[in-house]
Design a protein around this motif. Structure first.
Motif, short mmCIF file in Angstrom:
data_model
loop_
_atom_site.label_atom_id
_atom_site.label_comp_id
_atom_site.label_asym_id
_atom_site.label_seq_id
_atom_site.Cartn_x
_atom_site.Cartn_y
_atom_site.Cartn_z
N HIS A 130 0.83 -1.20 0.00
CA HIS A 130 0.00 0.00 0.00
C HIS A 130 0.87 1.26 0.00
N ASP A 131 1.93 1.25 0.78
CA ASP A 131 2.80 2.42 0.84
C ASP A 131 3.48 2.68 -0.51
N ILE A 132 3.93 1.61 -1.17
CA ILE A 132 4.58 1.79 -2.47
C ILE A 132 3.59 2.32 -3.49
N ALA A 133 2.37 1.76 -3.52
CA ALA A 133 1.37 2.21 -4.48
C ALA A 133 0.99 3.67 -4.22
N ALA A 134 0.85 4.04 -2.95
CA ALA A 134 0.51 5.43 -2.64
C ALA A 134 1.63 6.38 -3.01
N ALA A 135 2.89 5.97 -2.77
CA ALA A 135 4.03 6.82 -3.12
C ALA A 135 4.17 6.97 -4.63
N ALA A 136 3.70 5.96 -5.39
CA ALA A 136 3.80 6.01 -6.85
C ALA A 136 2.64 6.75 -7.50
N GLY A 137 1.80 7.39 -6.70
CA GLY A 137 0.74 8.20 -7.26
C GLY A 137 -0.63 7.56 -7.27
N GLN A 138 -0.78 6.36 -6.70
CA GLN A 138 -2.08 5.69 -6.66
C GLN A 138 -2.72 5.98 -5.30
N ASP A 139 -3.55 7.02 -5.28
CA ASP A 139 -4.12 7.44 -4.00
C ASP A 139 -5.51 6.85 -3.83
N ALA A 155 -6.14 -1.35 -3.22
CA ALA A 155 -6.44 -2.47 -4.14
C ALA A 155 -5.17 -3.17 -4.62
N TYR A 156 -4.05 -2.47 -4.67
CA TYR A 156 -2.82 -3.07 -5.17
C TYR A 156 -2.35 -4.26 -4.32
N PRO A 157 -2.30 -4.15 -3.00
CA PRO A 157 -1.88 -5.32 -2.21
C PRO A 157 -2.79 -6.52 -2.41
N ILE A 158 -4.10 -6.26 -2.53
CA ILE A 158 -5.02 -7.38 -2.76
C ILE A 158 -4.74 -8.05 -4.10
N SER A 159 -4.48 -7.25 -5.13
CA SER A 159 -4.22 -7.80 -6.46
C SER A 159 -2.95 -8.66 -6.47
N VAL A 160 -1.90 -8.16 -5.83
CA VAL A 160 -0.62 -8.90 -5.82
C VAL A 160 -0.76 -10.21 -5.05
N ASP A 161 -1.37 -10.14 -3.87
CA ASP A 161 -1.48 -11.34 -3.04
C ASP A 161 -2.43 -12.36 -3.66
N LEU A 162 -3.52 -11.91 -4.30
CA LEU A 162 -4.43 -12.85 -4.93
C LEU A 162 -3.78 -13.56 -6.12
N LEU A 163 -2.99 -12.83 -6.89
CA LEU A 163 -2.30 -13.47 -8.01
C LEU A 163 -1.28 -14.48 -7.51
N LEU A 164 -0.62 -14.16 -6.40
CA LEU A 164 0.36 -15.09 -5.82
C LEU A 164 -0.33 -16.37 -5.35
N VAL A 165 -1.45 -16.23 -4.65
CA VAL A 165 -2.17 -17.41 -4.15
C VAL A 165 -2.78 -18.21 -5.31
N ALA A 166 -3.36 -17.52 -6.31
CA ALA A 166 -3.97 -18.22 -7.45
C ALA A 166 -2.93 -19.00 -8.25
N ALA A 167 -1.76 -18.42 -8.45
CA ALA A 167 -0.70 -19.12 -9.19
C ALA A 167 -0.21 -20.34 -8.42
N TRP A 168 -0.07 -20.21 -7.10
CA TRP A 168 0.37 -21.36 -6.30
C TRP A 168 -0.67 -22.49 -6.31
N ARG A 169 -1.94 -22.12 -6.22
CA ARG A 169 -2.99 -23.13 -6.24
C ARG A 169 -3.05 -23.84 -7.60
N ARG A 170 -2.94 -23.06 -8.69
CA ARG A 170 -2.94 -23.67 -10.02
C ARG A 170 -1.72 -24.55 -10.23
N LEU A 171 -0.60 -24.15 -9.66
CA LEU A 171 0.62 -24.94 -9.78
C LEU A 171 0.46 -26.29 -9.09
N ARG A 172 -0.15 -26.32 -7.92
CA ARG A 172 -0.36 -27.59 -7.21
C ARG A 172 -1.32 -28.50 -7.97
N ILE A 173 -2.36 -27.92 -8.56
CA ILE A 173 -3.33 -28.73 -9.32
C ILE A 173 -2.67 -29.35 -10.55
#
Length: 217
Positions: free
Chosen positions: A26-35, A41-59
């Motif tokens: 959140h701090d990085i996104a806010a410092a980069a102009g995303q207020d 929303a940026y932390p949620i997007s990054v973490d969800l993609l990480l979890v989705a990729a790991w789950r798909r990898l296991r399947i």
């Protein structure tokens, strides 16, 4: 009967680590102009993609499918999360964010949307869908009752015939004299190599002469 609630150390650790990572992103996104809500929303997007990729990898690993795409998007999400956490350790001035970081943060939604779409449309069972059409089950009863094939006997080898080479009468008479002289001197018939050496002829012609001398024609 009441069940006592005891906190799980692994779960507590995961919650703490997730909260810290969420705050750093959140701090990085806010410092980069995303207020506003966009920075949250940026932390949620990054973490969800990480979890989705790991789950798909296991399947895919369980089903024996290709895992290259899942590994790729898992690495991308991990790099984004790890990079944001490291950047907030005093190595980056959040009051003067460089232009390249602003570009990466602004382009992340399109990249995350592409990765999530590709992960969703990756088949989970690539082998089971084609197995009924390409590999039909064999008829076990027919295979079990069918007798084993008996190999056909090999034919007896046919002796090779000597080459049909005409032998001059004078040469044949000379060869007969040499053979008789050899038999008289040694008591045994002349062999093929000795006869050819004495006559000084080609091997094929020597074979024809030896064949006529032995009376096998």
């Amino acid at each position: 009967m009441t069940r006592s609630i005891r906190p799980d150390a692994v779960l507590v650790q995961a919650v703490i680590a997730g909260a810290l990572s969420f705050a750093h992103l959140h701090d990085i996104a806010a410092a980069a102009g995303q207020d506003g809500w966009k920075a949250w929303a940026y932390p949620i997007s990054v973490d969800l993609l990480l979890v989705a990729a790991w789950r798909r990898l296991r399947i895919l690993r369980t089903d024996g499918g290709p895992t290259r795409a899942a590994w790729t998007w898992f690495t991308v999400a991990l790099a984004a999360s790890l990079g944001a956490n490291v950047a907030t350790a005093g190595l980056l001035d959040l009051n003067a964010v460089p232009d390249w970081l602003r570009i990466l943060v602004a382009g992340w939604p399109a990249l995350a949307f592409l990765g999530g779409t590709l992960l969703v449309h990756t088949p989970e069972h690539p082998q089971s869908e084609t197995a009924p059409d390409t590999q039909p089950a064999p008829d076990v009863a027919v295979i079990r009752d069918e007798p084993a094939p008996v190999p056909a006997p090999e034919p007896d080898p046919v002796p090779a015939l000597p080459p049909a080479i005409p032998v001059p009468a004078a040469l044949l008479a000379h060869a007969r004299k040499i053979a008789e002289a050899h038999h008289t001197a040694t008591g045994s018939p002349i062999d093929h190599d000795t006869l050819r050496a004495r006559l000084g002829v080609a091997p094929q012609l020597a074979d024809a002469i030896a064949h006529q001398l032995t009376g096998k024609d």
